[in-house]
Design a protein around this motif. Sequence first.
Motif, PDB file in Angstrom:
ATOM      1  N   GLU A 175       0.827  -1.214   0.000  1.00 33.64           N
ATOM      2  CA  GLU A 175       0.000   0.000   0.000  1.00 33.64           C
ATOM      3  C   GLU A 175       0.856   1.257   0.000  1.00 33.64           C
ATOM      4  OE1 GLU A 175      -2.530  -0.541   3.381  1.00 33.64           O
ATOM      5  OE2 GLU A 175      -3.933  -1.856   2.293  1.00 33.64           O
ATOM      6  N   GLU A 226       2.381   1.808  -3.451  1.00 36.22           N
ATOM      7  CA  GLU A 226       1.418   2.287  -4.441  1.00 36.22           C
ATOM      8  C   GLU A 226       0.991   3.724  -4.177  1.00 36.22           C
ATOM      9  OE1 GLU A 226      -0.840  -1.867  -5.749  1.00 36.22           O
ATOM     10  OE2 GLU A 226      -1.601  -0.722  -4.023  1.00 36.22           O
ATOM     11  N   GLN A 227       0.757   4.044  -2.913  1.00 38.38           N
ATOM     12  CA  GLN A 227       0.234   5.367  -2.559  1.00 38.38           C
ATOM     13  C   GLN A 227       1.330   6.396  -2.300  1.00 38.38           C
ATOM     14  OE1 GLN A 227      -2.423   4.653   0.744  1.00 38.38           O
ATOM     15  NE2 GLN A 227      -3.438   2.961  -0.332  1.00 38.38           N
ATOM     16  N   LYS A 262       6.827   7.053  -4.770  1.00 35.42           N
ATOM     17  CA  LYS A 262       6.094   5.819  -5.028  1.00 35.42           C
ATOM     18  C   LYS A 262       7.000   4.833  -5.774  1.00 35.42           C
ATOM     19  CE  LYS A 262       1.700   8.318  -5.573  1.00 35.42           C
ATOM     20  NZ  LYS A 262       0.556   8.587  -6.483  1.00 35.42           N
ATOM     21  N   PRO A 292       5.717   1.711  -7.758  1.00 33.17           N
ATOM     22  CA  PRO A 292       4.698   0.752  -8.202  1.00 33.17           C
ATOM     23  C   PRO A 292       5.278  -0.576  -8.670  1.00 33.17           C
ATOM     24  CG  PRO A 292       4.958   2.556  -9.781  1.00 33.17           C
ATOM     25  CD  PRO A 292       5.725   2.938  -8.567  1.00 33.17           C
ATOM     26  N   ALA A 337       5.774  -2.658  -5.659  1.00 32.63           N
ATOM     27  CA  ALA A 337       4.459  -3.116  -5.185  1.00 32.63           C
ATOM     28  C   ALA A 337       4.033  -4.373  -5.943  1.00 32.63           C
ATOM     29  CB  ALA A 337       3.427  -2.013  -5.359  1.00 32.63           C
ATOM     30  N   LYS A 338       4.225  -4.385  -7.262  1.00 37.02           N
ATOM     31  CA  LYS A 338       3.866  -5.550  -8.063  1.00 37.02           C
ATOM     32  C   LYS A 338       4.707  -6.768  -7.679  1.00 37.02           C
ATOM     33  CE  LYS A 338       2.298  -2.885 -12.097  1.00 37.02           C
ATOM     34  NZ  LYS A 338       2.582  -2.547 -13.523  1.00 37.02           N
TER      35      LYS A 338
END
Length: 564
Positions: free
Chosen positions: A166, A169-170, A213, A215, A218-219
């Motif tokens: 989280e 991503e955020q 961030k 991302p 995150a993935k």
Amino acid sequence: MNKKTLRQVIYAASIVISLPSIAYDRITGHNFASRSEVIASNGMAATSQPLATQVALDILKQGGTAVDAAIAANAMLGLVEPTGCGIGGDLFAIVWDASSKQLYGLNASGRSPQSLSFDTLVSKGNRIDSYGPLPVSVPGAVDGWFELHQKFGKLPMPTLLKPSIEYAEQGFPVSELIAYYLQRSVEARAQYEGFKEVFMPSGAMPKKGEIFKNPALAKTYKLIAAQGRDAFYKGEIAKEIDRYMKKNGGYLSYEDLANHRSEWVEPVGVDYRGYTLWELPPNGQGIAAQQILNILEGYDLTAMGFGSPEYIHTFIEAKKLAFADRAKYYADPDFADIPVEKLVSKQYAAQRRKLIDTNKAAKLDQAGPVEGDTIYLTTADQYGNMVSLIQSNYRGMGSGMTPEKLGFVLQNRGELFSLEKGHYNAYAPGKRPFHTIIPAFVTKDGKPWMSFGVMGGATQPQMHAQILINMIDFGMNLQEAGDAPRILHTGSSQPTGEKMLDGGYVSLESGFPMETRRELIKKGHVLRDAVGPYGGYQAILKDLKTGVYFGASETRKDGHAAGY
């Protein structure tokens, strides 16, 4: 007042006077306390970044174990502190298991590529590159997470990785210290594919307070959470690392990742004045702290006094002897018969102690006649379990090799191999390099007393010893022991075979009296000022009578201890 007490008072006063920039008008605490210890009954976490500490506490409050909290915090640190760690690096841990009432050690360090031969590496130059494809070894951290989780975890892995996913991503606000180290990482690494795309999407590193961030990370975390460790070592992540390395002239392959395994090892225990310091055996350098303490146990350090030239000189000389052995013997035990039992014995320490001249600094580090930037975190839970965990990319952000789709940098730990034929730590395919990162644990009468570590290269064994000496010999509490000014000796021999200045040099943190510095110079020590290399400390202590946890953290960095 007797002479011994008067002398200690004089030294303490001189130290305080030499630190005008630090407030000492505390209502409680002694000379070096920057703040009080954190005290809590149910659980405790101490990490190098406040957001990671909060994640660990959240996991503990959900009923997670200390291992669950440590994994969650480590994943978070890989996002918020990529300058010191990440899943492109290695991991070591010591776990106190309350149910079996014993310690477990995990060596989750990776091996060198099978396709890179010694001769090929030597043909590239007379030393191993710090950056780029050559120093990259198998990342062991993720396998380490799952080994720990399988044995001591309670909450599911998706729950442990959810906070980091989280935040990735955020976004999260970058702290001042991490912003500083991010900026310092650009020059050496920006040339490598993927590095700018992951860490500099706007064209520049994020500044203090900016939202960052990741991302791609995150993935990657989502894949690991859903598919387990095989996602990293045999699945999509492994294939992407293999593709990236082949494209960029690297040797690390899918096969190297698929064949990786961590190793559960027996921690090595050494008594120091009634307390047992536990370290992991080589390929790490933990036993160097034990060698230092074994030598120093023969001296009355309390009578010498903290900050005295006698104590500092004796400490440095003991360190030189231990590090001479470190330079010669410490390596992957699968490739060499390392005389660990002899090196940490009291008999050997007595032999080595005879080599110390109380009035003169040794100019050569001689190994004995024996046969044969990083993050540290610690957690403790409501069930009585405690974890000492350290994890690193080696040089800050590692090799610079950054598979863009994955969101992390691959480590450059292979730089620490020696290119000297016959050396214990000489490079070989499928071999674990000498490692600097070391977790520590202390027991008292067979019971868990303290989980601690001090990150920072060759600083680590020196500071492990100093933390214990500060507490046991000089009577400091958990926070004071870390806040007290530190002694750092940079030696003349290295596990890579590299030679440095004869006798090395000494860096004393601000806080030691000028008279002490003058006396050390008279004994032949070379003093050199340094800013920043004194390590990053975290610790949790368990009161053996009440079971209450005490936490301490590093004031020199973003360290944060908290409990509930």
